[in-house]
Design an enzyme around this catalytic site. Sequence first.
Site, short mmCIF file in Angstrom:
data_model
loop_
_atom_site.label_atom_id
_atom_site.label_comp_id
_atom_site.label_asym_id
_atom_site.label_seq_id
_atom_site.Cartn_x
_atom_site.Cartn_y
_atom_site.Cartn_z
N HIS A 136 17.14 0.00 -8.19
CA HIS A 136 17.02 -1.43 -7.89
C HIS A 136 15.63 -1.94 -8.25
O HIS A 136 15.47 -2.94 -8.94
CB HIS A 136 17.31 -1.62 -6.40
CG HIS A 136 16.60 -0.61 -5.52
ND1 HIS A 136 16.74 0.75 -5.67
CD2 HIS A 136 15.70 -0.76 -4.52
CE1 HIS A 136 15.98 1.37 -4.79
NE2 HIS A 136 15.33 0.48 -4.10
N ARG A 137 14.59 -1.22 -7.76
CA ARG A 137 13.22 -1.71 -8.01
C ARG A 137 12.90 -1.61 -9.50
O ARG A 137 12.32 -2.51 -10.09
CB ARG A 137 12.21 -0.91 -7.19
CG ARG A 137 10.80 -1.47 -7.23
CD ARG A 137 9.92 -1.01 -6.09
NE ARG A 137 10.34 0.26 -5.60
CZ ARG A 137 11.06 0.43 -4.47
NH1 ARG A 137 11.35 -0.58 -3.71
NH2 ARG A 137 11.45 1.63 -4.11
N PHE A 171 11.50 8.17 -0.47
CA PHE A 171 11.11 7.59 0.81
C PHE A 171 12.28 6.75 1.33
O PHE A 171 13.32 6.62 0.69
CB PHE A 171 9.84 6.74 0.66
CG PHE A 171 10.03 5.48 -0.13
CD1 PHE A 171 10.14 5.52 -1.50
CD2 PHE A 171 10.12 4.25 0.51
CE1 PHE A 171 10.33 4.36 -2.24
CE2 PHE A 171 10.31 3.08 -0.21
CZ PHE A 171 10.41 3.15 -1.59
N GLY A 172 12.07 6.17 2.52
CA GLY A 172 13.08 5.27 3.09
C GLY A 172 14.45 5.92 3.19
O GLY A 172 14.59 7.05 3.70
N ASP A 199 10.83 -7.19 -1.92
CA ASP A 199 11.54 -6.97 -0.67
C ASP A 199 12.87 -6.32 -1.05
O ASP A 199 13.49 -6.71 -2.04
CB ASP A 199 11.76 -8.28 0.09
CG ASP A 199 11.89 -8.00 1.58
OD1 ASP A 199 10.93 -7.48 2.18
OD2 ASP A 199 12.96 -8.27 2.15
N ASN A 249 0.84 -1.20 0.00
CA ASN A 249 0.00 0.00 0.00
C ASN A 249 0.87 1.24 0.00
O ASN A 249 0.38 2.34 0.24
CB ASN A 249 -0.91 0.03 1.24
CG ASN A 249 -2.10 -0.89 1.08
OD1 ASN A 249 -2.66 -1.01 -0.01
ND2 ASN A 249 -2.48 -1.56 2.16
N ASN A 250 2.18 1.07 -0.24
CA ASN A 250 3.11 2.19 -0.22
C ASN A 250 2.95 3.00 -1.52
O ASN A 250 3.25 2.51 -2.61
CB ASN A 250 4.54 1.62 -0.09
CG ASN A 250 5.60 2.70 -0.06
OD1 ASN A 250 5.50 3.70 -0.77
ND2 ASN A 250 6.63 2.48 0.74
N LYS A 253 15.31 8.36 -10.99
CA LYS A 253 15.30 7.21 -10.07
C LYS A 253 14.63 6.02 -10.75
O LYS A 253 15.14 4.89 -10.69
CB LYS A 253 14.58 7.56 -8.76
CG LYS A 253 14.61 6.38 -7.78
CD LYS A 253 13.95 6.61 -6.45
CE LYS A 253 13.99 5.31 -5.62
NZ LYS A 253 13.15 5.31 -4.44
N LYS A 302 5.94 3.40 -3.81
CA LYS A 302 6.28 2.20 -4.59
C LYS A 302 5.27 1.99 -5.71
O LYS A 302 5.65 1.65 -6.83
CB LYS A 302 6.25 0.97 -3.69
CG LYS A 302 7.45 0.81 -2.79
CD LYS A 302 7.37 -0.58 -2.20
CE LYS A 302 8.36 -0.82 -1.13
NZ LYS A 302 8.25 -2.17 -0.58
P1 IMP Z 1 10.84 -3.00 1.89
O1 IMP Z 1 11.37 -4.36 1.69
O2 IMP Z 1 10.29 -2.42 0.63
O3 IMP Z 1 9.91 -2.90 3.05
O4 IMP Z 1 12.06 -2.06 2.21
C1 IMP Z 1 12.96 -2.29 3.26
C2 IMP Z 1 13.53 -0.97 3.71
O5 IMP Z 1 14.23 -0.33 2.62
C3 IMP Z 1 12.51 0.06 4.21
O6 IMP Z 1 13.10 0.78 5.25
C4 IMP Z 1 12.27 0.94 3.02
O7 IMP Z 1 11.90 2.25 3.42
C5 IMP Z 1 13.64 0.93 2.38
N1 IMP Z 1 13.49 1.10 0.93
C6 IMP Z 1 12.84 0.27 0.07
N2 IMP Z 1 12.89 0.75 -1.17
C7 IMP Z 1 13.58 1.91 -1.09
C8 IMP Z 1 13.94 2.89 -2.05
O8 IMP Z 1 13.62 2.82 -3.25
N3 IMP Z 1 14.63 3.94 -1.59
C9 IMP Z 1 15.00 4.09 -0.29
N4 IMP Z 1 14.68 3.22 0.64
C10 IMP Z 1 13.96 2.13 0.25
#
Ligand code: IMP
Length: 194
Positions: free
Chosen positions: A176-177, A148-149, A68, A8-9, A171, A12
């Site tokens: 990565h994503r 974010f993050g 993840d 729900n992010n 970005k 993302k």
């Molecule tokens: P998750 O697996 O997507 O929950 O991410 C794990 C951790 O990495 C969380 O603290 C997210 O905020 C951070 N994170 C995930 N994707 C990104 C990004 O694209 N940029 C910065 N932090 C990220």
Amino acid sequence: MKVVFASNNKHKLDEVRAIIGDSIELLSLSDIHFTDELPETSGTIKGNAEQKAQTLFNSTGLPCFADDTGLEVFALNGEPGVDSAHYAGPQRDSKDNMKKLLSAMDNKINREARFITVIAFVDKNGVKIFEGEVRGYISLEPKGLDGFGYDPVFLPEGYSKSFAELDSSIKNSISHRARAVEQMKNYFHTMQEK
Ligand code: IMP
């Protein structure tokens, strides 16, 4: 084709929608009124992605995927890695996580790091895995307001700005994503051609 993204992010979802385009209808967990907690207890990034996607598929029967992500810092032996989301504690707060990271990096000369994302896509045919990585550096202080993050403390290789300062289109072209999603998009195209 409808596919559920186990998230729900909004950041993302926007990133993934911008890459996948219109040929796939991307639904969030709230779009399908799914409110259960998805487990992330495998201890690895790939295992967590598979666990979340498989749990969602078992419960809904809908084609779905989960991602993840981990930030791996070389001078910290790959930490925070699989613990990236709750690095500074169970509150999962990005500011706290960045603060802990910058203090762990105090006096470290090697600031190399990488983000890795694993996406697990599950449908009636089983599981497909897609992986993406971006290399870069941990900045000396947070920079920028977007994203974010850990975005404000990550400088992708070849850029002097953080992910939180760069335009989202940049970005989305190098992250990565984005790299993992591109592979999944190609897989969807080959499936649609069959
Ligand atoms: P998750 O697996 O997507 O929950 O991410 C794990 C951790 O990495 C969380 O603290 C997210 O905020 C951070 N994170 C995930 N994707 C990104 C990004 O694209 N940029 C910065 N932090 C990220």
